[in-house]
Motif scaffolding. Structure first.
Motif, PDB file in Angstrom:
ATOM      1  N   ARG A 149     -12.946  -5.958  74.611  1.00 60.69           N
ATOM      2  CA  ARG A 149     -12.936  -5.833  76.068  1.00 60.69           C
ATOM      3  C   ARG A 149     -14.277  -6.312  76.606  1.00 60.69           C
ATOM      4  O   ARG A 149     -15.334  -5.792  76.248  1.00 60.69           O
ATOM      5  CB  ARG A 149     -12.698  -4.382  76.475  1.00 60.69           C
ATOM      6  N   CYS A 171      -9.740 -12.209  74.436  1.00 66.42           N
ATOM      7  CA  CYS A 171     -10.391 -10.977  74.901  1.00 66.42           C
ATOM      8  C   CYS A 171      -9.613 -10.357  76.061  1.00 66.42           C
ATOM      9  O   CYS A 171      -8.911 -11.046  76.805  1.00 66.42           O
ATOM     10  CB  CYS A 171     -11.817 -11.272  75.369  1.00 66.42           C
ATOM     11  N   GLU A 172      -9.763  -9.063  76.214  1.00 67.19           N
ATOM     12  CA  GLU A 172      -9.304  -8.379  77.423  1.00 67.19           C
ATOM     13  C   GLU A 172     -10.456  -8.446  78.418  1.00 67.19           C
ATOM     14  O   GLU A 172     -11.552  -7.940  78.142  1.00 67.19           O
ATOM     15  CB  GLU A 172      -8.952  -6.927  77.122  1.00 67.19           C
ATOM     16  N   CYS A 188      -6.779 -11.648  84.477  1.00 67.08           N
ATOM     17  CA  CYS A 188      -7.844 -10.669  84.248  1.00 67.08           C
ATOM     18  C   CYS A 188      -7.634  -9.467  85.164  1.00 67.08           C
ATOM     19  O   CYS A 188      -6.900  -9.544  86.150  1.00 67.08           O
ATOM     20  CB  CYS A 188      -9.209 -11.301  84.502  1.00 67.08           C
ATOM     21  N   LYS A 199     -16.325   0.996  79.734  1.00 58.46           N
ATOM     22  CA  LYS A 199     -15.257   0.591  78.828  1.00 58.46           C
ATOM     23  C   LYS A 199     -15.489  -0.723  78.093  1.00 58.46           C
ATOM     24  O   LYS A 199     -14.755  -1.039  77.156  1.00 58.46           O
ATOM     25  CB  LYS A 199     -13.933   0.503  79.601  1.00 58.46           C
ATOM     26  N   SER A 200     -16.487  -1.498  78.484  1.00 54.38           N
ATOM     27  CA  SER A 200     -16.648  -2.841  77.924  1.00 54.38           C
ATOM     28  C   SER A 200     -17.436  -2.835  76.616  1.00 54.38           C
ATOM     29  O   SER A 200     -18.436  -2.128  76.481  1.00 54.38           O
ATOM     30  CB  SER A 200     -17.358  -3.753  78.927  1.00 54.38           C
TER      31      SER A 200
END
Length: 332
Positions: A149, A171-172, A188, A199-200
């Motif tokens: 992420r 990737c998210e 995205c 969260k990343s």
């Protein structure tokens, strides 16, 4: 058209590309100065119509006022950002400011990705090992980028290009921008800065420097990040509070840091200091971390970008002199 232009902070590559662009415009007379434009050097602008400047030239009110007194009516930035220009002063003294809003977003985006990949797979360290005959893999383990992420803060031209590349890696991608891009939102997810921070696995900065983004990455925001996060900055150095970043690196909250910009870079970047003692203790402390990768503001530095910068900058100057400047490139 006759226009006398002073090019400051000029390197050999600037001279080459700007001279080629100027050859297409009769009457554009370029004078090149290696020195930065500051209060100490502004007297060099006597007789000029336009000054052509870069990211580390200083155009505060004292310089803008002096330019106006010398008859300079145009500040032509050969970059996208304009945080180094006092726009209120420029308006007060009736000095026009232009820029190059989108010279090659892919150049900077690709450099941001290069920093990510190099830090992750430690290719810079592996290169040195192999040259010394050391083929041991201990300490070189990275992670698979696919499925991670990544938070993209700022989705202008460069941030958008970065997001597209990251999607290609699988990737998210989480994004934040005060003005979301509807086309990017298809692939995205736009969310809050808080969610990106918390969260990343990787956070990459692609926003302008202004009052709202100054020290965007600080002690508080670092505390919200995941342990071991990777942070990338190819935008402006002052987006990061460097002292807070050093604390984050020491505590291992920050797993790795890749920067192409630095808050106090004006006295360092674009010059050779290899035979000197560097007196910036904060920068030197950053250099001691094995998980920090620093490049000297080279994200923009591709052949295509340099040619586009020169072409658009000269067009801005000529159009200003001829009274037909497009609002697309005008700041004020």
């Amino acid at each position: 058209m006759q226009c006398k232009i002073g090019v400051f902070s000029c390197q050999a590559y600037d001279r080459d590309t700007l001279s080629q662009a100027a050859a297409q415009h009769a009457g554009a007379e370029l004078r090149y100065f290696e020195t930065a434009l500051t209060q100490q050097s502004v007297s060099l602008c006597q007789g000029l119509d336009t000054v052509c400047v870069f990211v580390n030239d200083t155009l505060d009110e004292s310089v803008v006022s002096a330019l106006a007194k010398l008859g300079v009516r145009h500040i032509a930035l050969r970059c996208a950002g304009y945080n180094n220009v006092d726009l209120k002063a420029a308006k007060k003294y009736r000095v026009c400011v232009t820029r190059v809003p989108a010279y090659s977003p892919h150049s900077v985006a690709e450099h941001a990705i290069a920093l990510m990949l190099t830090l992750n797979r430690k290719t810079h360290r592996a290169f040195n090992r192999v040259r010394e005959g050391n083929f041991n893999l201990n300490g070189l383990m990275g992670f698979t980028l696919h499925g991670k992420r990544v938070g993209v803060i700022g989705t202008g031209h460069i941030g958008k290009a970065t997001a597209h590349i990251l999607k290609g890696f699988g990737c998210e991608v989480l994004c934040y921008d005060p003005q979301p891009d509807s086309t990017l939102a298809i692939d995205c997810t736009y969310t809050s800065i808080h969610e990106i921070l918390s969260k990343s696995d990787i956070i990459t900065l692609h926003c302008p420097l202004n009052d709202d983004t100054y020290h965007l990455i600080n002690r508080q925001s670092i505390g919200q990040m995941k342990d071991g996060v990777m942070l990338i900055n190819t935008s402006r150095g002052a987006l990061i509070d460097t002292k807070a970043m050093i604390t984050g690196l020491k505590s291992e909250k920050i797993g790795s840091l890749g920067i192409d910009v630095y808050e106090q870079e004006a006295s360092l970047f674009f010059s050779d200091h290899s035979m000197e003692i560097i007196h910036d203790d904060i920068f030197e402390r950053l250099q001691t971390f094995p998980n920090v990768l620093i490049t000297g503001h080279q994200g923009f530095f591709t052949r295509e970008a340099m040619e586009e910068i020169a072409s658009v900058t000269l067009a801005n100057i000529v159009n200003f002199c001829q009274g037909r400047l497009s609002d697309n490139n005008r700041v004020i």
